[in-house]
Scaffold this active site. Structure first.
Site, PDB file in Angstrom:
ATOM      1  N   GLU A  60       0.884  -1.163   0.000  1.00  0.00           N
ATOM      2  CA  GLU A  60       0.000   0.000   0.000  1.00  0.00           C
ATOM      3  C   GLU A  60       0.926   1.219   0.000  1.00  0.00           C
ATOM      4  O   GLU A  60       1.814   1.309   0.845  1.00  0.00           O
ATOM      5  CB  GLU A  60      -0.864  -0.030   1.265  1.00  0.00           C
ATOM      6  N   ARG A 295       5.238 -13.046   9.571  1.00  0.00           N
ATOM      7  CA  ARG A 295       5.930 -11.801   9.247  1.00  0.00           C
ATOM      8  C   ARG A 295       7.261 -11.742   9.990  1.00  0.00           C
ATOM      9  O   ARG A 295       7.474 -12.434  10.989  1.00  0.00           O
ATOM     10  CB  ARG A 295       5.061 -10.596   9.573  1.00  0.00           C
ATOM     11  N   LYS A 305       4.549   0.550   9.589  1.00  0.00           N
ATOM     12  CA  LYS A 305       4.580   1.839   8.891  1.00  0.00           C
ATOM     13  C   LYS A 305       4.069   2.964   9.789  1.00  0.00           C
ATOM     14  O   LYS A 305       4.584   4.068   9.739  1.00  0.00           O
ATOM     15  CB  LYS A 305       3.731   1.750   7.631  1.00  0.00           C
TER      16      LYS A 305
END
Ligand code: ATP
Ligand code: MG
Length: 588
Positions: A60, A295, A305
């Site tokens: 994104e 992850r 982020k």
């Protein structure tokens, strides 16, 4: 033989095993590719897909990529490369807020820097999910027409209250049985801007009693008047991520849609949605399949982020490419190398088990790659003077230093020796501790690549710090000459001719966080910032370093790996960043 019957071994990269398995089963034999993303009708016009598999990296564009993304990039692009496939770079820009061109650009640069390319011949394979808004809209209408979606007039609070819990089923919305005609009309009114933000929402009609909460009539389209960086003000309704993502994968004919574990519970909806759209003839089989992996969590950094944005916006760091940040832009400026990330991702593997990886493992990978790749240079980081009193005042003599101890083919360079040198303050001790083999008031040491010198005295400043050391040199002992070994000394120190030295700004970076798990145990992660994460010093470097170009990397002998800063260096005046020390100073 069907894929379901053969057990898939969980290896160091279990997704690789799945891909091999699928290929052995010829699972994608019937898949077509018309040269660009599109629906079933479009793809039916194509040939058998020349790509054996299709993966995608779908960031994104709402921030800079970080080290966690590198794991996903190596996984997705790496699988495509290893199995004659193609990996798409897809900007998942279906959320109109927080997305910007700056992020799009930085992401493209970072992926290329890691060594990957998304183009395949004439096909760019660079896609923007927002280009699929038209199809997504039609997919939503198709769900409505087939009785699989309805417009809900409940408020957000009401929806939350009727959703149920992990142990209790939810309650059907009172609007669940609206007619297809009414749903279509309301959905079109939503699209046409006739309803306020948040007043109506389109929901899939699945099962409010499902044990999987994600199947309890999940929202798929919402009203939101927001300007979109790609589509401008064309839309005032936007799809939810969980609706958009499977469709993006399907339109791009992705075979393996690889994501992190938090999406595991979304997989049933992913499959449900694509099956409904395939039934309606909008998508063709084989449909993409989602696979989840753990992850990357790395000690001493934050890989989120949102937190990275806070660090940048609150100016705890100098920007997105601050060398202390775990962004790929920061890592690059720090001197980290793509091959080091490759080694790292290979080493940690891909699994379904969540774990924390020690930051030192990443540093070791960088050391390993740089040890091989970086030429050696001499730098005196904390200089004091060494005067060779018996050496002629104006004499300049060539000494020869190998560029790489393991690669003689890289040759040697000249380092000038003169009467006055810079040496490290820590290489002289007035009262030597046990095992100290460098310079002492009556000791002898070799000037690396030069002569053996014998200390004759020293000077101190008012504060008691040694500022100048005096010595005499032994003329027959020059390195590389027949007499060099006549006198044996235990210590060997590095030096730079004072007259020739390049006085450079050096930035010594350390960890940004002092805690291994920043923010754990209810602490604010900002309280775990290391107050001494950067120290700027002026050092004396061998003259050749003056010509270093931005991003040139070196091992400064005995100190570590350094890189010429790509942002602040000027021609003939490079500034150096410490990438990593030679050894781990944090290990207890
Ligand atoms: P963040 O949580 O930092 O905001 P994100 O998941 O929202 O990250 P995306 O832009 O959605 O960021 O990520 C693009 C891809 O990178 C996704 O497929 C995601 O699964 C993957 N990814 C993100 N963070 C990690 C991580 N720490 N380890 C491995 N893969 C990751
Ligand atoms: Mg995300």
């Amino acid at each position: 033989m069907s894929a379901e019957k053969t057990p898939i071994p969980l290896g160091s990269n279990f997704i690789r095993a799945i891909v091999e398995h699928d290929l052995a089963d010829n699972k994608f034999a019937s898949k077509k590719w018309a040269g660009s993303p599109g629906d079933a009708t479009h793809q039916a016009t194509g040939q058998a897909d020349p790509a054996k598999i299709r993966t995608r990296f779908p960031p994104e564009p709402n921030g800079y990529l970080h080290i966690g993304h590198a794991k996903s990039i190596f996984l997705n692009f790496g699988l495509a490369r290893d199995y004659a496939g193609v990996c798409h770079l897809r900007f998942d820009d279906t959320n109109p807020e927080k997305e910007s061109q700056e992020y799009v650009d930085s992401i493209s640069v970072a992926v290329q820097w890691l060594g990957f390319n998304w183009a395949n011949g004439a096909e760019s394979n660079l896609y923007f999910a927002s280009n699929y808004f038209d199809f997504m809209y039609h997919a939503a209408e198709s769900l409505i027409e087939n009785g699989h979606a309805f417009v809900d007039s409940q408020t957000a609070d009401e929806m939350r209250e009727t959703r149920g819990t992990l142990t209790e089923p939810g309650k059907n919305s009172p609007w669940r049985n609206r007619s297809v005609a009414e749903n279509l009309q309301l959905f079109r009114e939503m699209r046409d801007g006739k309803h306020a933000d948040g007043s109506l929402i389109l929901r899939a009609k699945i099962d409010m009693a499902s044990p999987n909460i994600n199947l309890r009539d999940p929202a798929i389209y919402r009203v939101r008047r927001a300007h979109h960086h790609n589509t401008g003000d064309t839309w005032c309704i936007y799809p939810m991520y969980t609706f958009a993502h499977p469709i993006e994968d399907a339109l791009e004919q992705i075979t393996h849609s690889i994501c992190t574990l938090e999406f595991e519970d979304q997989r049933p909806f992913y499959d449900w949605l694509l099956e409904r759209l395939a039934e309606a003839g909008l998508l063709a089989h084989p449909l993409p399949k989602q696979y989840e992996f753990a992850r990357l969590n790395l000690t001493y950094v934050v890989l989120s982020k949102r937190k990275l944005i806070d660090l940048v916006e609150q100016k705890h760091v100098s920007g997105w490419d601050d060398p202390r940040l775990p962004t790929l832009a920061g890592a690059r400026r720090r001197g980290y190398v793509a091959e080091g990330f490759k080694l790292f991702t290979d080493r940690i593997g891909v699994s379904k088990a969540d774990s924390w990886i020690e930051y030192t493992i990443l540093e070791d990978c960088m050391r390993e790659v740089l040890n091989d790749a970086a030429e050696r240079r001499i730098a005196v980081l904390d200089p004091i003077k060494l005067v060779i009193d018996n050496y002629p005042v104006n004499q300049v003599e060539d000494c020869f230093a190998p560029n790489h101890p393991l690669k003689p083919e890289l040759g040697k360079r000249v380092v000038p020796l003169t009467r006055e040198l810079w040496i490290e303050a820590e290489d002289f001790m007035e009262t030597p501790s046990k095992g100290f083999f460098r310079l002492t008031p009556d000791g002898m040491v070799r000037l690396r690549y030069g002569y053996v010198v014998k200390c004759t005295g020293f000077e101190k400043d008012a504060a008691g710090n040694v500022t100048v050391v005096h010595c005499d040199y032994l003329p027959d002992t020059k390195s590389g000459t027949p007499g060099a070994d006549a006198i044996k000394v235990k210590g060997n120190i590095h030096w730079v001719s004072a007259q020739h030295a390049y006085a450079a700004e050096i930035r010594l970076y350390d960890r940004l966080f002092k805690e291994a798990h920043p923010g754990s145990g209810d602490r604010d992660y900002l309280n775990d910032l290391n107050p001494d994460s950067v120290k700027t010093i002026t050092s004396q470097l061998e003259p050749s370093l003056k010509d270093a170009k931005a991003e040139d990397k070196f091992q400064f002998e005995r100190h570590g790996y350094f890189v010429a800063d790509k942002k602040d260096s000027a021609a003939g005046k490079p500034i150096f960043n410490r990438t990593v020390t030679l050894r781990d100073a944090w290990q207890k």
